[in-house]
Design a protein around this motif. Structure first.
Motif, PDB file in Angstrom:
ATOM      1  N   LYS A  47       0.819  -1.213   0.000  1.00 38.13           N
ATOM      2  CA  LYS A  47       0.000   0.000   0.000  1.00 38.13           C
ATOM      3  C   LYS A  47       0.852   1.262   0.000  1.00 38.13           C
ATOM      4  N   THR A  48       1.853   1.257   0.882  1.00 38.09           N
ATOM      5  CA  THR A  48       2.709   2.440   0.960  1.00 38.09           C
ATOM      6  C   THR A  48       3.462   2.638  -0.352  1.00 38.09           C
ATOM      7  N   GLN A  49       3.924   1.553  -0.942  1.00 37.02           N
ATOM      8  CA  GLN A  49       4.623   1.660  -2.228  1.00 37.02           C
ATOM      9  C   GLN A  49       3.687   2.220  -3.298  1.00 37.02           C
ATOM     10  N   LEU A  50       2.436   1.756  -3.298  1.00 31.80           N
ATOM     11  CA  LEU A  50       1.470   2.271  -4.268  1.00 31.80           C
ATOM     12  C   LEU A  50       1.259   3.769  -4.061  1.00 31.80           C
ATOM     13  N   PHE A  51       1.224   4.203  -2.806  1.00 36.57           N
ATOM     14  CA  PHE A  51       1.096   5.630  -2.509  1.00 36.57           C
ATOM     15  C   PHE A  51       2.261   6.423  -3.082  1.00 36.57           C
ATOM     16  N   LYS A  52       3.453   5.865  -2.912  1.00 37.39           N
ATOM     17  CA  LYS A  52       4.626   6.570  -3.428  1.00 37.39           C
ATOM     18  C   LYS A  52       4.529   6.728  -4.930  1.00 37.39           C
ATOM     19  N   ILE A  53       4.009   5.703  -5.586  1.00 39.66           N
ATOM     20  CA  ILE A  53       3.877   5.785  -7.041  1.00 39.66           C
ATOM     21  C   ILE A  53       2.787   6.786  -7.412  1.00 39.66           C
TER      22      ILE A  53
ATOM     23  N   SER B  96       1.757   9.316  -5.837  1.00 33.64           N
ATOM     24  CA  SER B  96       2.111  10.710  -5.547  1.00 33.64           C
ATOM     25  C   SER B  96       3.309  11.182  -6.356  1.00 33.64           C
ATOM     26  N   GLY B  97       3.886  10.284  -7.147  1.00 29.55           N
ATOM     27  CA  GLY B  97       5.002  10.707  -7.993  1.00 29.55           C
ATOM     28  C   GLY B  97       6.336  10.707  -7.296  1.00 29.55           C
ATOM     29  N   LEU B  98       6.396  10.188  -6.079  1.00 28.76           N
ATOM     30  CA  LEU B  98       7.679  10.152  -5.373  1.00 28.76           C
ATOM     31  C   LEU B  98       8.535   8.996  -5.871  1.00 28.76           C
ATOM     32  N   GLN B  99       7.861   8.003  -6.414  1.00 24.48           N
ATOM     33  CA  GLN B  99       8.580   6.814  -6.870  1.00 24.48           C
ATOM     34  C   GLN B  99       8.055   6.498  -8.259  1.00 24.48           C
ATOM     35  N   SER B 100       8.968   6.333  -9.223  1.00 25.74           N
ATOM     36  CA  SER B 100       8.408   5.974 -10.525  1.00 25.74           C
ATOM     37  C   SER B 100       8.276   4.458 -10.611  1.00 25.74           C
ATOM     38  N   PRO B 101       7.177   3.990 -11.182  1.00 27.89           N
ATOM     39  CA  PRO B 101       6.932   2.555 -11.246  1.00 27.89           C
ATOM     40  C   PRO B 101       7.883   1.877 -12.225  1.00 27.89           C
ATOM     41  N   THR B 102       8.058   0.575 -12.069  1.00 29.45           N
ATOM     42  CA  THR B 102       8.893  -0.175 -13.000  1.00 29.45           C
ATOM     43  C   THR B 102       8.317  -0.064 -14.417  1.00 29.45           C
ATOM     44  N   SER B 103       7.001  -0.145 -14.508  1.00 27.81           N
ATOM     45  CA  SER B 103       6.353   0.169 -15.788  1.00 27.81           C
ATOM     46  C   SER B 103       4.940   0.650 -15.509  1.00 27.81           C
TER      47      SER B 103
ATOM     48  N   VAL C 207       0.711  14.220   0.683  1.00 32.70           N
ATOM     49  CA  VAL C 207       0.875  12.843   1.154  1.00 32.70           C
ATOM     50  C   VAL C 207       1.182  12.840   2.641  1.00 32.70           C
ATOM     51  N   ILE C 208       0.406  12.103   3.377  1.00 33.95           N
ATOM     52  CA  ILE C 208       0.683  11.950   4.802  1.00 33.95           C
ATOM     53  C   ILE C 208       1.173  10.536   5.009  1.00 33.95           C
ATOM     54  N   PHE C 209       2.465  10.415   5.313  1.00 34.24           N
ATOM     55  CA  PHE C 209       3.051   9.089   5.426  1.00 34.24           C
ATOM     56  C   PHE C 209       2.812   8.481   6.782  1.00 34.24           C
ATOM     57  N   GLN C 210       2.949   7.176   6.779  1.00 36.90           N
ATOM     58  CA  GLN C 210       2.704   6.359   7.949  1.00 36.90           C
ATOM     59  C   GLN C 210       3.431   6.835   9.198  1.00 36.90           C
ATOM     60  N   ASN C 211       4.674   7.327   9.013  1.00 37.10           N
ATOM     61  CA  ASN C 211       5.410   7.685  10.226  1.00 37.10           C
ATOM     62  C   ASN C 211       5.474   9.182  10.488  1.00 37.10           C
ATOM     63  N   TYR C 212       4.678   9.934   9.729  1.00 38.95           N
ATOM     64  CA  TYR C 212       4.491  11.356  10.030  1.00 38.95           C
ATOM     65  C   TYR C 212       5.792  12.108  10.185  1.00 38.95           C
ATOM     66  N   TYR C 213       6.628  12.070   9.181  1.00 40.07           N
ATOM     67  CA  TYR C 213       7.894  12.794   9.261  1.00 40.07           C
ATOM     68  C   TYR C 213       7.672  14.306   9.221  1.00 40.07           C
TER      69      TYR C 213
ATOM     70  N   LEU D 235      -3.569   9.576   2.375  1.00 32.20           N
ATOM     71  CA  LEU D 235      -3.330   9.416   3.812  1.00 32.20           C
ATOM     72  C   LEU D 235      -3.000   7.959   4.126  1.00 32.20           C
ATOM     73  N   ASP D 236      -1.796   7.747   4.624  1.00 35.91           N
ATOM     74  CA  ASP D 236      -1.375   6.394   4.983  1.00 35.91           C
ATOM     75  C   ASP D 236      -1.588   6.219   6.482  1.00 35.91           C
ATOM     76  N   GLU D 237      -2.568   5.457   6.849  1.00 37.51           N
ATOM     77  CA  GLU D 237      -2.892   5.197   8.262  1.00 37.51           C
ATOM     78  C   GLU D 237      -3.167   6.469   9.062  1.00 37.51           C
ATOM     79  N   PRO D 238      -4.141   7.263   8.644  1.00 33.17           N
ATOM     80  CA  PRO D 238      -4.370   8.515   9.378  1.00 33.17           C
ATOM     81  C   PRO D 238      -5.022   8.307  10.738  1.00 33.17           C
ATOM     82  N   PHE D 239      -5.576   7.130  10.978  1.00 32.13           N
ATOM     83  CA  PHE D 239      -6.336   6.950  12.230  1.00 32.13           C
ATOM     84  C   PHE D 239      -5.572   6.213  13.316  1.00 32.13           C
ATOM     85  N   SER D 240      -4.433   5.648  12.969  1.00 34.31           N
ATOM     86  CA  SER D 240      -3.721   4.907  14.008  1.00 34.31           C
ATOM     87  C   SER D 240      -3.181   5.879  15.032  1.00 34.31           C
ATOM     88  N   GLY D 241      -3.210   5.492  16.261  1.00 37.41           N
ATOM     89  CA  GLY D 241      -2.623   6.328  17.307  1.00 37.41           C
ATOM     90  C   GLY D 241      -3.491   7.490  17.762  1.00 37.41           C
TER      91      GLY D 241
END
Ligand SMILES: Nc1ncnc2c1ncn2[C@@H]1O[C@H](COP(=O)(O)OP(=O)(O)OP(=O)(O)O)[C@@H](O)[C@H]1O
Ligand SMILES: [Mg+2]
Lengths: 263, 260
Positions: free
Chosen positions: A56-62, A64-71, A89-95, A167-173
């Protein structure tokens, strides 16, 4: 079924594949359209569900354009390829930038939002009030709790004002009170603009499905390596979308069971 | 008492103080009993130390050395920052990496070239120092840059920053506090080099010159006393730079839980 029409394509993923040393994602195809309802300003809310480690997180990166897909490719707004910065993009670890105070961090984002021009400060204060962070604006991230960091991170990306918000896991915590607030907030955001599109990854299936119009389930199919979208559930068709007290209803719970069985 | 031999145990301030005091006393005792003949006893060094502290000779020489070191460190950090910031551009990356490798060059072999290139003793000393320090600074700063959490860049990208804005936010602003840490960690190296460099051009004095003089007359008591002075100044600087960093960049210091 609530009256609605699905209009132009807002986001389109075509044959997205991602391979590290093994295949992680394959054949990802979906398309999010602008949903309009007569008399209501209605954005789109999609929930993406899948087991831990499925991609899921990898799909988010793709997305949002942060990671280009293999194809394959991801396009937004009339076939423009997505590029980093187009989406919030709100990542899982909230950097957060460790060297900026909460207020400075929020300001950096607000400055990027042309719609807020001249009202950045008030808007930040307003958001801080809603998220109960008024007393924390002058603290550094290190001085925040995990849940507070998360809220700052959410606020930061909302202030940026992109139409797409992932939003990656916006409700945890979040505690029960904050959770209701966060859900409420996301609803508000989705209703604030016709084109706002929220994609939520969550293990809290009930809460995220309750505010969504579509659910994608990411999973593996037997005999094939790499995850793909196994199932798409149109909640509007099932008359489960946009209803405040949907969570208590039987049909809703049945759908939740159906989703869980699919994981 | 048992605690001080337990891994990761935290001990209170008072215990630390007593522990350190005991360690120092043991060291002094060892020194006292083991030293014989040419090696002076601690008491003798201590009295020489006190005598030195009172003398104008020491003060003058310390000032000369300190001034030179500070000047060299200032130039060095400016050069370092320039190359470190530029190192994110592919063209300058190789230059920065070359500077890092220059740590392996010894200054002694280059003295003659530098003498030809500079016009007087003080310039020679300064340029040798800078040349000696910069590789160490650059090494430290590059490792800071290499160890940047990729999420810092990702956050910049999601905020829609271009590469220049990212450079500014993550490296220039975000790592500003590290500049002090690098100065602090490498002060020892500059301090080490100054004694060598000052031996080359003795006319202006300095701690290094003093040390060489004492050494020449086998005045071991004063050599050790001078070492003590150098040591103490080093500690002061360490503390000063650390404090300045925490003061200028409050986030570099984690707030500690108040103990009752
Ligand atoms: N840099 C990498 N190199 C190789 N494999 C990776 C890398 N990053 C992630 N993976 C793999 O990709 C898969 C998907 O990871 P991802 O982080 O997207 O999972 P996720 O669905 O978000 O899980 P969770 O719900 O636990 O956050 C994992 O199996 C992981 O091992
Ligand atoms: Mg994840």
């Amino acid at each position: 079924m609530t009256q609605h029409t699905k209009e132009e394509v807002l986001l389109q993923a075509t044959d997205v594949q991602l391979t590290f040393d093994r295949s992680i994602l394959r054949d990802i195809n979906f398309c999010i359209r602008n949903i309009t309802r007569p008399g209501v300003l209605q954005g789109q809310v999609v929930t993406l569900i899948g087991r831990s480690g499925i991609g899921k997180t990898q799909l988010f990166k793709i997305l949002s354009g942060l990671q280009s897909p293999t194809s394959g490719q991801v396009t937004i707004n009339n076939n423009k390829p997505v590029k980093a910065g187009d989406m919030g993009v709100i990542f899982q670890n909230y950097y957060l930038f460790e060297w900026r105070t909460v207020h400075q961090s929020l300001m950096l984002a607000a400055k990027k939002n042309k719609a807020l021009f001249g009202r950045e400060k008030q808007t930040i204060e307003q958001y801080a009030e809603q998220f109960q962070l008024t007393g924390h604006l002058n603290l550094y991230p290190q001085q925040l709790s995990g849940g507070q960091r998360q809220r700052v991170s959410i606020m930061q990306q909302l202030l940026k004002g992109s139409n797409f918000i992932l939003l990656d896991e916006p409700f945890s915590g979040l505690d029960v009170c904050m959770l209701d607030k966060a859900v409420e907030m996301l609803l508000q955001v989705s209703l604030s603009d016709e084109l706002k599109t929220l994609i939520i990854v969550s293990h809290d299936i009930e809460n995220s499905v309750a505010i969504s119009d579509t659910v994608y389930i990411l999973g593996n199919e037997p005999g094939k390596e790499g995850a793909t979208i196994k199932k798409e559930i149109d909640l509007i068709e099932r008359d489960l979308a946009w209803q405040k007290h949907i969570k208590q209803e039987r049909r809703f719970m049945e759908t939740i069971e159906e989703i869980k069985a699919c994981l | 008492m048992k605690k001080i031999f337990q891994p990761f145990a935290t001990v209170n301030k008072q215990t630390v103080m007593t522990m350190v005091a005991v360690q120092v006393v043991i060291t002094l005792l060892l020194w006292h009993t083991m030293s014989a003949g040419l090696i002076p006893k601690p008491a003798k060094v201590a009295s020489a130390f006190v005598q030195l502290l009172g003398s104008k000779l020491l003060l003058d020489n310390i000032l000369v050395s300190l001034l030179l070191t500070l000047k060299a460190m200032l130039y060095s950090i400016l050069i370092t920052l320039l190359f470190a910031y530029l190192s994110v551009l592919p063209f300058f990356r190789s230059v920065a990496l070359f500077i890092v490798k220059c740590r392996y060059l010894t200054l002694t072999g280059l003295i003659f070239i530098f003498t030809l290139l500079t016009k007087d003793g003080s310039e020679l000393k300064l340029s040798l120092l800078v040349f000696g320090i910069v590789p160490f600074f650059v090494t430290s700063f590059l490792s800071v840059i290499v160890n940047i959490n990729p999420q810092e860049y990702e956050l910049c990208k999601t905020l829609g920053y271009n590469n220049w804005q990212t450079l500014y936010e993550v490296i220039i602003i975000g790592k500003a506090d590290q500049v002090f840490e690098i100065l602090r960690q490498n002060f020892a190296i500059s301090w080490l080099m100054i004694t060598m460099v000052e031996g080359l051009s003795m006319s202006e004095g300095g701690i290094g010159t003093l040390l060489i003089k004492y050494n020449k007359y086998n005045d071991l008591t004063n050599v050790l006393a001078l070492q003590l002075v150098i040591f103490v100044i080093g500690l002061c600087f360490d503390y000063l730079l650390g404090t300045m960093r925490h003061w200028l960049f409050p986030y570099s210091k984690l707030k500690e839980v108040k103990a009752s």
